[in-house]
Design a protein around this motif. Sequence first.
Motif: not given
Length: 166
Positions: A105-114, A28-33
């Motif tokens: 399970x993702x190589x990108x983006x970095x999930x932790x900040x979200x 549910x987060x719009x992640x800048x990528x």
Amino acid sequence: MSNPVRLRVGIGYDFHPFQEDRPLFLGGVDIPHPRGLRGHSDADAALHAVADALLGAAGLGDIGTQFPDTDPRYKDISSLSLLDRVAAALRHRGCQVVNVDLVIIAEEPLIKPHVAAMKANLARVLHLDIDDVGVKATTMEGKGVIGRREGIAVQAVALIHQTGAP
Ligand code: MG
């Protein structure tokens, strides 16, 4: 014989490939990528995996049968809205969500900040405390389809308590 405890567990899994020029929605987060995920809805694999875990636990099938990707009503729809409908369907069956846990399970983006924002979204839609929502992330160490940065997979489990009549 019916289950006297009326605790039911469900599992969910989803994978979506990356696509250029799409917004990336996860939890549910719009992640800048630079790339989003391809799909009929907003392709939020995290919310889809949670929805499938909940539907499985409640004996309500899966997200594909509840919200067919051939139905234009669900084109680009926010998966928060789909999950909200799943939560309502569970309440209608007298099912209360106990907790959900998921791993991205993702190589990108970095999930932790979200993670905090994802947990807040899930807690709000599922009427849970933050501590009853688990969001974790890992990579494939560069291996396989996810390691090649071709997409993102999510696994989820949900526990529900059936307090009312189905
Ligand atoms: Mg999906």
